[in-house]
Design a protein around this motif. Structure first.
Motif: not given
Length: 557
Positions: A104-133
């Motif tokens: 919920w209400c998190s942030s992100g951007a593409l890494a140089p290798d094209g992987m989506l790096i996505q961070s933050g949110g609420s509750n269980t996701g407030e300190r999370a960093v997620r990646t999608f290749q």
């Protein structure tokens, strides 16, 4: 020839000319009636697939995970709802993805290798960093302790070294870097007093607008004020930027939008600069009290005002303009032509559940060179709180989301929206598009590198009758083709009316060589430094007489 035939022929010719040159105002197409979720966050990937996701605690979505990927909730219930999907733009297939922590209400951007790096949110996701290749069957990977502190409503920006800075968040007047490495600085939180200073009673400085300036420093705008920040040495480089006039708040929840206007790296017979001027353009927003008054049932008009600020000038001053339509929660996107599309949003209220009124259905096209605004064809679907928009490879704009409700609700005045549309800017109906035949190098670029691009064009689609009878001036001079440019556009991460990492460069052209009647070669140069073009994937377009080619993925490293 008898007079009556001359008149008939002249009328026919005139109608052909008028039809060929009539300006259009874009058009809409429903791409998918439902992707199963509401697209609160959207990112185009270099494989022409789009990752979309909302929050994970909305309840039952309209698309299910495979049984083996269902999750067990804290209260013991089993949840098989997907809250993230991958949309294949080539065939419109939708694949459910598994995201566990709350985005919920998190942030992100593409890494140089094209992987989506996505961070933050609420509750269980407030300190999370997620990646999608990007790959055929990849899914989200999650690290629940990828951030040092909770980040909710923060902004991300890729840096010249390929890492990301994560700025702000609710109650966080600081920044940090991701992804984490062995560097001690990666595990530090750095104070940013500017965010505390710009906070008002309703925190109109969330999702601060962050843009990488051409000198490598970070421009940060929050509420009405801005600074230029040296994130390496943790010091403010400039704090003399004037307050944006008008008394309007521009950041969440009085949500406006912001872009860094195209960086001009040179032109035919021009000279390049290692550090071109950088200009920020901010539009829309709402009065500082709009959020509180909307909660109480009074919906204040949104702002019409826009401002341009040359952030690299010695004595920068805001140049204020006015849009034709008030807009809060609007999205601003850079098109391959260098124009800005302003889309989505509402005329009254603020960002938040149930707090927007009078949806703005008409996009507006803004031409930076002339400061001209043009109202486009309206959509039939309101796109308000939690809506998104991104540029896609063919030059259209993908639009989705809108859920001003606390859950999936299809009976409210503004229901949860699961559809996705595409908006075609006017250039897609203005004549034949230039076509890129080849490029050398093909996809891998380095800085300051010469590039050759072969392309064909049909002379802007003009009628042969027009050329024959009126002898209109050709778009050629001394064997060169005029009105041609090459642009690079970074795919942005869009949420809450801010497209993070959005960036566009107009490349320096050395010459345009003619090979045959409609075949040309452009000799140009890649961007000179990572301050101007951080490493990563970009869409390359050839633009002739205001019409872009299909985008071609290139990678700068």
């Amino acid at each position: 020839m008898e007079a009556k035939y001359v008149i008939v022929f002249s009328a026919l010719l005139f109608s052909l000319i008028i039809v060929g040159e009539t300006a259009t105002t874009g058009n809409w197409e429903l791409l998918k009636e439902s992707i199963g979720i509401s697209a609160m966050h959207t990112q185009l990937l270099p494989n022409d697939r789009v990752v979309m996701f909302d929050r994970t605690d909305f309840g039952q979505s309209k698309i299910s995970l495979p049984e083996e990927k269902c999750r067990k909730l804290a209260d013991g219930r089993i949840d098989c709802s997907a809250h993230s999907v991958e949309l294949n733009l080539l065939n419109q297939d939708v694949r459910p993805l598994t995201v566990l922590t709350d985005t919920w209400c998190s942030s992100g951007a593409l890494a140089p290798d094209g992987m989506l790096i996505q961070s933050g949110g609420s509750n269980t996701g407030e300190r999370a960093v997620r990646t999608f290749q990007p790959c055929a069957d990849c899914d989200w990977m999650e690290n629940q302790k990828g951030l040092v502190v909770p980040r909710w409503y923060a902004s991300n920006q890729i840096l010249p070294n390929g890492k990301f800075i994560v700025v702000g968040g609710r109650g966080q007047f600081s920044y940090e870097f991701i992804p984490k490495s062995s560097l001690p600085s990666d595990f530090k939180v750095f104070a940013l007093p500017f965010l505390r200073e710009t906070r008002d009673a309703v925190e109109n400085n969330l999702y601060p607008f962050t843009h990488l300036s051409t000198d490598g420093n970070l421009f940060i705008f929050a509420n009405t004020k801005s600074i230029l920040f040296d994130y390496i040495n943790n010091r403010v480089v400039r704090n003399d930027y004037p307050v944006m006039p008008g008394g309007v708040s521009r950041n969440y929840p009085s949500t406006g939008s912001s872009v860094l206007l195209p960086l001009k790296l040179g032109s035919i017979h021009g000279t390049s600069s290692a550090a071109p001027d950088a200009e920020v353009f901010i539009c829309g927003g709402a009065p500082p009290t709009s959020y509180i008054t909307a909660i109480k049932g009074t919906f204040l008009p949104a702002a019409k005002s826009c401002g341009r600020l040359m952030i690299t000038a010695e004595q920068p001053q805001w140049v204020m303009e006015e849009m034709p339509i008030e807009r809060v929660m609007g999205d601003m996107l850079l098109l391959p032509t260098g124009d800005v599309l302003i889309i989505n949003g509402a005329k009254k209220g603020a960002a938040g559940w149930y707090l927007g009124r009078e949806p703005v259905l008409n996009p507006v096209l803004y031409q930076p060179e002339s400061s001209k605004y043009e109202i486009m064809e309206p959509s039939k679907i309101p796109r308000m709180y939690h809506s998104t928009a991104v540029l896609i490879t063919d030059g259209r704009v993908l639009v989705g989301g809108s859920n001003p409700n606390k859950n999936y609700n299809f009976t409210e005045q503004f229901p949860t929206e699961l559809s996705v549309e595409v908006f075609s800017p006017p250039y897609l109906s203005s004549g034949p598009r230039p076509q890129i035949s080849w490029a050398k190098p093909e996809t891998e670029l380095s800085y300051k590198q010469p590039i050759s691009i072969g392309f064909t064009t049909k002379k802007n689609g003009e009628s042969p009758l027009f050329d024959k009878f009126f002898k209109k001036k050709s778009h050629q001079r001394n064997g060169e083709l005029e009105n041609v440019s090459v642009t690079l556009v970074a795919p942005s991460f869009n949420t809450h009316s801010f497209s993070m990492n959005q960036r566009m460069m107009v490349l320096e052209i050395n010459q345009v060589r003619q090979l045959s009647s409609r075949t040309y070669v452009i000799d140009c140069f890649s961007p000179p430094t990572p301050n101007i073009a951080p490493p990563g994937y970009y869409l390359l377009f050839v633009v002739h007489s205001g019409i872009p080619s299909l985008g071609r993925w290139v990678h700068i490293s």
